[in-house]
Design an enzyme around this catalytic site. Sequence first.
Site, PDB file in Angstrom:
ATOM      1  N   LYS A   1       0.840  -1.193   0.000  1.00 57.71           N
ATOM      2  CA  LYS A   1       0.000   0.000   0.000  1.00 57.71           C
ATOM      3  C   LYS A   1       0.885   1.257   0.000  1.00 57.71           C
ATOM      4  CE  LYS A   1      -3.761  -2.225  -0.525  1.00 57.71           C
ATOM      5  NZ  LYS A   1      -4.467  -3.037   0.417  1.00 57.71           N
TER       6      LYS A   1
HETATM    7  C1  LIG Z   1      -5.585  -4.041   0.789  1.00 60.19           C
HETATM    8  C2  LIG Z   1      -7.051  -3.810   0.760  1.00 60.19           C
HETATM    9  C3  LIG Z   1      -7.884  -4.122   1.849  1.00 60.19           C
HETATM   10  C4  LIG Z   1      -7.403  -4.865   3.043  1.00 60.19           C
HETATM   11  O1  LIG Z   1      -6.335  -4.273   3.676  1.00 60.19           O
HETATM   12  P1  LIG Z   1      -5.574  -5.110   4.826  1.00 60.19           P
HETATM   13  O2  LIG Z   1      -4.778  -4.060   5.532  1.00 60.19           O
HETATM   14  O3  LIG Z   1      -4.729  -6.116   4.115  1.00 60.19           O
HETATM   15  O4  LIG Z   1      -6.605  -5.734   5.683  1.00 60.19           O
HETATM   16  C5  LIG Z   1      -9.208  -3.781   1.787  1.00 60.19           C
HETATM   17  N1  LIG Z   1      -9.746  -3.195   0.699  1.00 60.19           N
HETATM   18  C6  LIG Z   1      -8.996  -2.905  -0.381  1.00 60.19           C
HETATM   19  C7  LIG Z   1      -9.639  -2.232  -1.545  1.00 60.19           C
HETATM   20  C8  LIG Z   1      -7.628  -3.227  -0.385  1.00 60.19           C
HETATM   21  O5  LIG Z   1      -6.897  -2.966  -1.477  1.00 60.19           O
END
Ligand SMILES: *Cc1c(COP(=O)(O)O)cnc(C)c1O
Length: 393
Positions: free
Chosen positions: A187
């Site tokens: 991210k």
């Molecule tokens: C990565 C992601 C999540 C989940 O994030 P985590 O921190 O891995 O729980 C939820 N929604 C979207 C759109 C994502 O890309």
Amino acid sequence: MRDSIKVPFFRPSIGDEEIEEVVATLRGGWLTTGDRARRFEDGFADFLGGNVEAIAVNSATAGLHLALEALGIGPGDEVIVPDLTFTATAEVVRYLGAEVKLVDVDPETLCMDPDRFADAISGRTRAVMPVHYGGLSCDMDRLGRIAASNGIEIVEDAAHALPTRWNGRLIGALGTAAAVFSFYANKTITTGEGGMLVTSRREIAERARIMRLHGIDRDSFDRFSRPGAGWRYDIVAPGFKYNLSDLAAGVGLRQLRKADLFRDQREAVAARYFEAFSDLPLRLPARGAQGGHAWHLFAVRLEPDAPVDRDGFIALLTERGIGSSVHYAPLHQMTYWKERYGLKAEDFPVAEDAFRSLVTLPLFPAMRDEEIDAVTGAVRDILTAGRQVAAGA
Ligand SMILES: *Cc1c(COP(=O)(O)O)cnc(C)c1O
């Protein structure tokens, strides 16, 4: 092979300062949630600039779960979710025994289509979960108006959206019930695993803080227990174990300071792609307002006259050492969602059509010039001289 250089789909930007922070945390002796987590929360709220509280959690999935729980969503309720997202957005609704209503996306932005949202509202609809796809804000004015006039709460899945702006304001500071950010490894900033729930509503913040850690209400208990009773706590609900460790929060503190720099670096890569791909049979992502896109993902769609199909394109990129991904296979195609709600492809024409030609190219702040050139060169070669391969694929 013309290019010997390999480009991963993603490479995190971890500097000496993150490494030193982790070492200092280890040496300091306090590893779980403590001072660093609190400073990360305060710094995050400051970064957003709004009048918000930030609650650090061990994933965005946990934060989304806590947000819906704090709103009291449960059996008999419906929550509206876009079809083109990661399953986490929808699964948290099921954790609470509520039902998911999937709706199609807008062909331009690939965010939830406000008209489809309006169509999907029923007497049981309690909340809507817009996903700022790829780091581009959904149309929060239209979604907000529809939600407000129907008494529906907005919980933003802001996993891609740090920092993203809508009408100049940062996502997280728009005054929705909650916005939840992810610090998963790829991210826009990362703590390895982690997330942040942001809300401007006191009661949501209080409930989420309690449910984040086993339903422990230390504050209210402390009011009744006098000095010397520091160990005392009360349990007010069967909560969860969703707290963020100080090891992770220390990394987050250092990453947060670079969030704007990372965004600018990602935008510069995106600009190179727009320039290099303008004459190719590719539908390029919507750019949004100047400076408002977080550029977490650079998702392109192959035009019908492209010489390869999506899977052939990915195979050729892989052959040339270029990483790629697909965001996302629509949820209506996944066994669980399809079977639970008897979903049909024809009810999601935009997501269905986008998915057929959708590819996400590498885009990360530490991308070197020769890596950007390797991607643009490979994409150009495949899409201008790919005929022989299309036949063989
Ligand atoms: C990565 C992601 C999540 C989940 O994030 P985590 O921190 O891995 O729980 C939820 N929604 C979207 C759109 C994502 O890309």
